[in-house]
Design a protein around this motif. Sequence first.
Motif, PDB file in Angstrom:
ATOM      1  N   UNK A  17       0.859  -1.175   0.000  1.00 30.47           N
ATOM      2  CA  UNK A  17       0.000   0.000   0.000  1.00 30.47           C
ATOM      3  C   UNK A  17       0.905   1.238   0.000  1.00 30.47           C
ATOM      4  N   UNK A  18       0.303   2.375  -0.161  1.00 30.24           N
ATOM      5  CA  UNK A  18       1.087   3.606  -0.292  1.00 30.24           C
ATOM      6  C   UNK A  18       2.007   3.847   0.885  1.00 30.24           C
ATOM      7  N   UNK A  19       1.496   3.601   2.080  1.00 28.58           N
ATOM      8  CA  UNK A  19       2.315   3.866   3.272  1.00 28.58           C
ATOM      9  C   UNK A  19       3.562   3.002   3.273  1.00 28.58           C
ATOM     10  N   UNK A  20       3.341   1.712   3.050  1.00 33.89           N
ATOM     11  CA  UNK A  20       4.470   0.790   3.084  1.00 33.89           C
ATOM     12  C   UNK A  20       5.481   1.141   1.997  1.00 33.89           C
ATOM     13  N   UNK A  21       4.968   1.513   0.842  1.00 31.53           N
ATOM     14  CA  UNK A  21       5.851   1.856  -0.270  1.00 31.53           C
ATOM     15  C   UNK A  21       6.691   3.082   0.060  1.00 31.53           C
ATOM     16  N   UNK A  22       6.022   4.095   0.587  1.00 28.73           N
ATOM     17  CA  UNK A  22       6.738   5.331   0.908  1.00 28.73           C
ATOM     18  C   UNK A  22       7.758   5.083   2.009  1.00 28.73           C
ATOM     19  N   UNK A  65       2.020  10.670  -5.949  1.00 30.89           N
ATOM     20  CA  UNK A  65       0.714  10.036  -5.852  1.00 30.89           C
ATOM     21  C   UNK A  65       0.220  10.048  -4.403  1.00 30.89           C
ATOM     22  N   UNK A  66       1.134   9.812  -3.486  1.00 31.09           N
ATOM     23  CA  UNK A  66       0.768   9.817  -2.064  1.00 31.09           C
ATOM     24  C   UNK A  66       0.254  11.190  -1.636  1.00 31.09           C
ATOM     25  N   UNK A  67       0.740  12.233  -2.309  1.00 30.19           N
ATOM     26  CA  UNK A  67       0.300  13.597  -1.985  1.00 30.19           C
ATOM     27  C   UNK A  67      -0.830  14.062  -2.913  1.00 30.19           C
ATOM     28  N   UNK A  68      -1.376  13.133  -3.679  1.00 35.79           N
ATOM     29  CA  UNK A  68      -2.458  13.436  -4.629  1.00 35.79           C
ATOM     30  C   UNK A  68      -2.070  14.499  -5.646  1.00 35.79           C
ATOM     31  N   UNK A  69      -0.821  14.433  -6.100  1.00 35.37           N
ATOM     32  CA  UNK A  69      -0.363  15.413  -7.091  1.00 35.37           C
ATOM     33  C   UNK A  69      -0.144  14.753  -8.451  1.00 35.37           C
ATOM     34  N   UNK A  75       5.063  20.958  -9.631  1.00 38.55           N
ATOM     35  CA  UNK A  75       6.301  21.656  -9.285  1.00 38.55           C
ATOM     36  C   UNK A  75       6.611  21.413  -7.816  1.00 38.55           C
ATOM     37  N   UNK A  76       7.836  21.744  -7.447  1.00 39.89           N
ATOM     38  CA  UNK A  76       8.194  21.519  -6.052  1.00 39.89           C
ATOM     39  C   UNK A  76       7.400  22.449  -5.130  1.00 39.89           C
ATOM     40  N   UNK A  77       7.030  23.588  -5.666  1.00 42.30           N
ATOM     41  CA  UNK A  77       6.184  24.519  -4.918  1.00 42.30           C
ATOM     42  C   UNK A  77       4.843  23.873  -4.559  1.00 42.30           C
ATOM     43  N   UNK A  78       4.270  23.206  -5.549  1.00 42.94           N
ATOM     44  CA  UNK A  78       3.003  22.502  -5.329  1.00 42.94           C
ATOM     45  C   UNK A  78       3.180  21.354  -4.342  1.00 42.94           C
ATOM     46  N   UNK A  79       4.336  20.709  -4.449  1.00 43.36           N
ATOM     47  CA  UNK A  79       4.635  19.622  -3.518  1.00 43.36           C
ATOM     48  C   UNK A  79       4.624  20.146  -2.089  1.00 43.36           C
ATOM     49  N   UNK A  80       5.320  21.266  -1.899  1.00 41.22           N
ATOM     50  CA  UNK A  80       5.436  21.828  -0.557  1.00 41.22           C
ATOM     51  C   UNK A  80       4.059  22.230  -0.016  1.00 41.22           C
ATOM     52  N   UNK A  81       3.264  22.835  -0.882  1.00 36.72           N
ATOM     53  CA  UNK A  81       1.934  23.261  -0.449  1.00 36.72           C
ATOM     54  C   UNK A  81       1.046  22.074  -0.100  1.00 36.72           C
ATOM     55  N   UNK A 107       2.867  11.246   4.510  1.00 33.54           N
ATOM     56  CA  UNK A 107       3.101  12.545   3.872  1.00 33.54           C
ATOM     57  C   UNK A 107       4.532  13.016   4.125  1.00 33.54           C
ATOM     58  N   UNK A 108       5.007  12.784   5.350  1.00 33.23           N
ATOM     59  CA  UNK A 108       6.373  13.189   5.670  1.00 33.23           C
ATOM     60  C   UNK A 108       7.377  12.473   4.772  1.00 33.23           C
ATOM     61  N   UNK A 109       7.174  11.164   4.632  1.00 30.03           N
ATOM     62  CA  UNK A 109       8.101  10.369   3.834  1.00 30.03           C
ATOM     63  C   UNK A 109       8.046  10.768   2.368  1.00 30.03           C
TER      64      UNK A 109
END
Length: 177
Positions: free
Chosen positions: A74-79, A117-121, A126-132, A159-161
């Motif tokens: 699952x996403x958590x384990x993968x991250x 994908x884990x951050x629904x992006x 962009x990295x800006x979008x990632x940070x937000x 999310x942290x990972x």
Amino acid sequence: MSRARRSNDWGFPRWRGYGSSREATQVRLCDRHGCSEPGDCPAPKSPNSPDRWYFCQKHAAEYNSGWDYFAGLDKEAAAEREAQERAETAGYQESAHYGWGGSGDGTRSRDELRALEALDLESDATFDQVRKAWRTKAKEVHPDVRPGDAEAAKAFQTYQLAYEVLRAAEERREWKG
Ligand SMILES: [Zn+2]
């Protein structure tokens, strides 16, 4: 009936002497059936197994192109595993981009795409979008906001990972840039 037939023909390890008989060095052969090239490219057999196949470059690429490293996770384990391995094998990651195929869209590795994908992006975020996205999402499930909520804690970790993976990738790009 013989034993269940495999859908592929990856064989058992074979060895042979390499070079002249006098200075015979044992060389592990490519695990691909019928291939007699030296197998010097290790490839994991399955996501949670420490076992490795050893392929020649060509067959490693072939194997990796059909390989989903994250299959069954699952996403958590993968991250989580991604972050762990990144920490353990920082030096290896560079070579992983050469000849090991199947990484993302050419500009982002598959690891990064999973993190996005884990951050629904989208894959071109962009990295800006990632940070937000990370800030917004992490805030919602932050332990201070949701104390004692195991699900929230797990999401927060994810999310942290994911952010760590993307931040590290961004930094690598900047250094190269
Ligand atoms: Zn081979």
